[in-house]
Design a protein around this motif. Sequence first.
Motif, PDB file in Angstrom:
ATOM      1  N   ASP A 112       0.594  -1.372  -0.124  1.00  0.00           N
ATOM      2  CA  ASP A 112       0.089  -0.091  -0.024  1.00  0.00           C
ATOM      3  C   ASP A 112       1.006   1.466  -0.266  1.00  0.00           C
ATOM      4  OD1 ASP A 112      -2.088  -1.432  -0.164  1.00  0.00           O
ATOM      5  OD2 ASP A 112      -3.395  -0.896   1.471  1.00  0.00           O
ATOM      6  N   PRO A 113       1.342   1.709  -0.854  1.00  0.00           N
ATOM      7  CA  PRO A 113       2.503   3.150  -1.339  1.00  0.00           C
ATOM      8  C   PRO A 113       1.026   4.425  -1.176  1.00  0.00           C
ATOM      9  CG  PRO A 113       2.048   2.070  -3.509  1.00  0.00           C
ATOM     10  CD  PRO A 113       1.387   0.475  -2.310  1.00  0.00           C
ATOM     11  N   ASP A 114       1.875   5.659  -0.841  1.00  0.00           N
ATOM     12  CA  ASP A 114       1.212   6.292  -1.386  1.00  0.00           C
ATOM     13  C   ASP A 114       0.753   6.760  -2.262  1.00  0.00           C
ATOM     14  OD1 ASP A 114       1.798   7.046   1.418  1.00  0.00           O
ATOM     15  OD2 ASP A 114       4.030   7.895   1.271  1.00  0.00           O
ATOM     16  N   ILE A 115       1.825   6.307  -3.267  1.00  0.00           N
ATOM     17  CA  ILE A 115       0.867   6.700  -4.826  1.00  0.00           C
ATOM     18  C   ILE A 115       1.425   5.578  -5.945  1.00  0.00           C
ATOM     19  CG2 ILE A 115       0.632   8.288  -7.203  1.00  0.00           C
ATOM     20  CD1 ILE A 115       1.965  10.109  -4.901  1.00  0.00           C
ATOM     21  N   LEU A 116       0.381   5.407  -6.799  1.00  0.00           N
ATOM     22  CA  LEU A 116       0.993   4.324  -7.950  1.00  0.00           C
ATOM     23  C   LEU A 116       0.675   4.508  -8.898  1.00  0.00           C
ATOM     24  CD1 LEU A 116       0.778   0.439  -7.350  1.00  0.00           C
ATOM     25  CD2 LEU A 116      -0.047   1.716  -9.764  1.00  0.00           C
ATOM     26  N   SER A 162      -4.865  11.727 -13.844  1.00  0.00           N
ATOM     27  CA  SER A 162      -5.337   9.896 -13.724  1.00  0.00           C
ATOM     28  C   SER A 162      -4.736   9.354 -13.994  1.00  0.00           C
ATOM     29  CB  SER A 162      -6.710  10.084 -15.387  1.00  0.00           C
ATOM     30  OG  SER A 162      -7.742  11.691 -14.608  1.00  0.00           O
ATOM     31  N   ASN A 163      -3.729   9.714 -13.921  1.00  0.00           N
ATOM     32  CA  ASN A 163      -2.458   7.946 -14.292  1.00  0.00           C
ATOM     33  C   ASN A 163      -2.034   7.551 -13.568  1.00  0.00           C
ATOM     34  OD1 ASN A 163      -0.981  10.119 -13.546  1.00  0.00           O
ATOM     35  ND2 ASN A 163       0.453  10.352 -15.172  1.00  0.00           N
ATOM     36  N   ARG A 164      -2.600   8.022 -11.847  1.00  0.00           N
ATOM     37  CA  ARG A 164      -2.385   7.064 -10.614  1.00  0.00           C
ATOM     38  C   ARG A 164      -3.703   7.392 -10.040  1.00  0.00           C
ATOM     39  NH1 ARG A 164       0.782  12.916 -10.230  1.00  0.00           N
ATOM     40  NH2 ARG A 164       0.213  12.605 -12.629  1.00  0.00           N
ATOM     41  N   SER A 195       6.172  14.930  -1.881  1.00  0.00           N
ATOM     42  CA  SER A 195       5.342  14.638  -0.552  1.00  0.00           C
ATOM     43  C   SER A 195       5.520  13.726  -0.243  1.00  0.00           C
ATOM     44  CB  SER A 195       4.116  15.123  -0.243  1.00  0.00           C
ATOM     45  OG  SER A 195       3.888  16.657  -0.600  1.00  0.00           O
ATOM     46  N   ALA A 196       5.176  12.276  -0.719  1.00  0.00           N
ATOM     47  CA  ALA A 196       4.927  11.088  -1.009  1.00  0.00           C
ATOM     48  C   ALA A 196       6.169  10.318  -0.167  1.00  0.00           C
ATOM     49  CB  ALA A 196       4.796  10.287  -2.301  1.00  0.00           C
ATOM     50  N   GLU A 197       6.179   9.236   0.162  1.00  0.00           N
ATOM     51  CA  GLU A 197       7.108   9.029   1.588  1.00  0.00           C
ATOM     52  C   GLU A 197       7.575   6.980  -0.027  1.00  0.00           C
ATOM     53  OE1 GLU A 197       8.934   9.225   3.690  1.00  0.00           O
ATOM     54  OE2 GLU A 197       8.274  11.006   3.548  1.00  0.00           O
ATOM     55  N   ARG A 198       6.288   6.932   0.366  1.00  0.00           N
ATOM     56  CA  ARG A 198       6.743   5.799  -1.194  1.00  0.00           C
ATOM     57  C   ARG A 198       6.179   6.053  -2.343  1.00  0.00           C
ATOM     58  NH1 ARG A 198       4.734   1.161   0.746  1.00  0.00           N
ATOM     59  NH2 ARG A 198       5.910  -0.127   0.632  1.00  0.00           N
ATOM     60  N   ILE A 199       6.819   5.439  -3.689  1.00  0.00           N
ATOM     61  CA  ILE A 199       5.807   5.493  -4.900  1.00  0.00           C
ATOM     62  C   ILE A 199       6.807   4.151  -5.849  1.00  0.00           C
ATOM     63  CG2 ILE A 199       6.195   6.627  -6.726  1.00  0.00           C
ATOM     64  CD1 ILE A 199       6.720   9.472  -5.401  1.00  0.00           C
ATOM     65  N   SER A 200       5.689   3.665  -6.017  1.00  0.00           N
ATOM     66  CA  SER A 200       5.162   2.293  -6.643  1.00  0.00           C
ATOM     67  C   SER A 200       5.171   2.376  -8.089  1.00  0.00           C
ATOM     68  CB  SER A 200       5.015   1.128  -6.287  1.00  0.00           C
ATOM     69  OG  SER A 200       3.758   0.908  -6.100  1.00  0.00           O
ATOM     70  N   CYS A 201       5.218   1.775  -9.028  1.00  0.00           N
ATOM     71  CA  CYS A 201       4.439   2.005 -10.147  1.00  0.00           C
ATOM     72  C   CYS A 201       4.264   0.690 -10.578  1.00  0.00           C
ATOM     73  CB  CYS A 201       5.910   1.844 -11.417  1.00  0.00           C
ATOM     74  SG  CYS A 201       6.554   4.530 -10.836  1.00  0.00           S
ATOM     75  N   LEU A 202       2.855   0.454 -12.122  1.00  0.00           N
ATOM     76  CA  LEU A 202       2.378  -0.431 -12.986  1.00  0.00           C
ATOM     77  C   LEU A 202       2.452   0.287 -14.172  1.00  0.00           C
ATOM     78  CD1 LEU A 202       1.053  -3.192 -12.743  1.00  0.00           C
ATOM     79  CD2 LEU A 202      -0.884  -1.835 -12.578  1.00  0.00           C
ATOM     80  N   ALA A 203       3.698  -0.752 -15.082  1.00  0.00           N
ATOM     81  CA  ALA A 203       4.032  -0.894 -16.367  1.00  0.00           C
ATOM     82  C   ALA A 203       2.664  -1.313 -17.322  1.00  0.00           C
ATOM     83  CB  ALA A 203       5.243  -1.374 -16.802  1.00  0.00           C
ATOM     84  N   ARG A 204       1.530  -1.191 -16.982  1.00  0.00           N
ATOM     85  CA  ARG A 204       0.124  -1.508 -17.836  1.00  0.00           C
ATOM     86  C   ARG A 204      -0.890   0.019 -18.078  1.00  0.00           C
ATOM     87  NH1 ARG A 204      -4.208  -6.335 -16.799  1.00  0.00           N
ATOM     88  NH2 ARG A 204      -5.903  -5.306 -17.424  1.00  0.00           N
ATOM     89  N   VAL A 205      -1.465  -0.202 -19.151  1.00  0.00           N
ATOM     90  CA  VAL A 205      -2.473   0.842 -19.406  1.00  0.00           C
ATOM     91  C   VAL A 205      -3.585   0.601 -18.746  1.00  0.00           C
ATOM     92  CG1 VAL A 205      -4.053   1.751 -21.343  1.00  0.00           C
ATOM     93  CG2 VAL A 205      -1.191   1.006 -21.760  1.00  0.00           C
ATOM     94  N   VAL A 206      -4.306   1.568 -17.957  1.00  0.00           N
ATOM     95  CA  VAL A 206      -4.813   1.979 -17.073  1.00  0.00           C
ATOM     96  C   VAL A 206      -5.828   2.237 -17.473  1.00  0.00           C
ATOM     97  CG1 VAL A 206      -5.851   2.201 -14.931  1.00  0.00           C
ATOM     98  CG2 VAL A 206      -3.768   0.981 -14.940  1.00  0.00           C
TER      99      VAL A 206
END
Length: 760
Positions: A112-116, A162-164, A195-206
Amino acid sequence: MPRFSVIVPVHQVQGYLRACLDSVLSQSLPDLEVIAVDDRSPDHCGRILDEYAARDSRVIALHHEENRGVGRARNTGAERATGDYLLFLDGDDTLAPGSLEAVAERLKQDGDPDILYFDHVRTYWWEAAEKSVFGGLLASAGTDVFRITERPEFLRLFAMTSNRVYRRAFYGEHGFSFSDGIYEDALVSYKTMLSAERISCLARVVLEYRQRRSGASTRSPGRNHFVVLDQYTRLFDFLDAPGREHLAPLRPMLFERAVSHFLFCLGNPDRIPRRLRGEFFRLAARWYARHLPEGFAPPADKALGYARLARGSWLLARLGDVPRWARKELTRRRRRLRRQVAQRAKAALYAYHLRRPLDPNLAVYSAYWDRGVFCNPAAIYHKAREIAPGVHGVWLVRKSDVPRVPKGVDYVVPRTRRYWRLMARATYLISNVNFPNDVRKRPGSVHLQTHHGTPLKKMGIDQQRYPASAKGMSFRRLLERVDRWDYSLSSNPHSSEIWERVYPSSWQHLETGYPRNDVFLTAGAAEVAHARAALGIAPGRTAVLYAPTTRDYQRNFVPRLDVERVCRALGEDFVLLTRIHYFHGEDARLKALHEEGLLVDVSRHPSVEQLCLAADALVTDYSSIMFDYALLDRPIVVHADDWPVYRASRGVYFDLLSGAPGETPGAVSTSDDELIAAFRDGAWNGPEAARLRAAFRRRFCAFDDGRAAERVVRRVFLGETEPLPLAPLEARTPAPAPALLAAAVPEEPRSGPQEAAAKP
């Protein structure tokens, strides 16, 4: 609490909103809520939201009492949200199928990161989809969870909303909110990332990010785009606040993102128009000087633009080169000039008249590609003669159709000398299709598109997926014609939603109803009796109007019904009025049956409205006549023997044969036997048919109350902005059904001019 709160700000997106909501509610992960905020949208968005909320408990529809802007609408949604994560989705965008389940799995994997962040595609009106340039960057993150100071290259991600997804607790703890004005998403995007402490990424078109041809706030040129300077000023104030000294190494990259954004706006005429470029440049140059980081090195591919801002001289910037938008404009002008030269004398004559002033009292009308005085334009013409007599109307009529022009109606044959003068100088141009490509839209002129039916079949740019119906159509040229429109008529909310999406441009809706249909609400017993007598329908006989439409997948008229068999099976109590589509010529078989007296061939009758008044019932397939006839509240039978083929080849907006209220207008047959049985056993006029017809009327007869033509004339010709009140559906009185008429010699009808308001 739900896993996701999908927040949808809604304003003037009625043509796209259903697709947006459906894309969310059909996700394979059902654990979500949709908080849709109607920002006082002037169209039917609020009604659509309430409709979805009534049938799906996951949808929460909120309504602003006044328009506050997209940022405030998002804030309203965020305040009401209860989900673990927030996803801000614009009302004209959609989510890719199954994407929320993939996001949820990744959030769980990353703790559960702050932003994905996730990927997106841009979708265009011409059915193209373009991958974002950030797929590789997102993939490079792998399974890392990081701070932006550890991976500053992610500041280059598209600064949109909208990309997160945001962890709601993180978003709330920091008090994030959207500001007023456009580009508010850039400010929030960067502030949350910093401001986010934890960021992650998903290389998928959402996200499927729709690029609208018109209507988007960022594509409305003007001074409103200057706010981008203020948004980045707020970002740097945020960056410079005490306690954020650790973010100082990011300042050069944020400066580069800001200046690149300014240069993009400066070079885009859809944002900064030519007349404002100098002022915007000077303000951007001051911003540049005030926020320039020490030792900053501009990116090599944009060094020239940065250097010009650093010098601060608009004159030097203008002398430096010809911007790309100007080169494109020059190219367009050269092409237009070549076409004009090729047209020689015609163009010279037209150009001469174009230099003359508009005639404020001249209106040009056309219907069905200049076939004569018909349909909505005809009803408007007659009403204008009554309440705006100072406006002189002239009709465009093909030479072959001149004999059918009613006495006293002024007309001109296209491509004659008078034609070019009228087309150049008319203030009002009214048509139910489109004027030719070479007709210019002059400043001060008013183009009114009346349309000629409610859309069941796919229309406009939606036809791109159906080559059988497009038949080599140039959609670019179509939209150039649409760009001339000032007003577009609509007879129901369904049409308004479709027209907005399939004819994207800056025209305005006129939700007046269809003027040609006024007669259905104003005619009395005398008009109905007169219409029947004119066709020779004997008292006591049940007249059935059979009006099929044309098929795009067939070249010529192919009978879908054995009319001889049907007529003989129904017997003497019935009379079949048969009308083939005007695209087809005379049919020899119908003519022979007409001469035999077995049916009445009304294919060349000048008024569909009079035929409808005369008929006790309508049999049709996919023709828009069903929507007009529903105003009379008389039985409608859908005879659709080729529904699967028609639906596949042309495309439709709803399932006409579903039997669902609001989709099917009455009894349905798919063969001659079933049609005959429907009339023999009474299903054509039974209780179930009446129930379906009532629901169909509620959906498609919303705006027609008998005063449509007057509304149009008062708005377009007389400039009145306060519309006439709309009579409720239950308070309207349709023309009486023929069965209610006494067998008597008909009186002279009262609505004579309406007879000309017809389909050919």
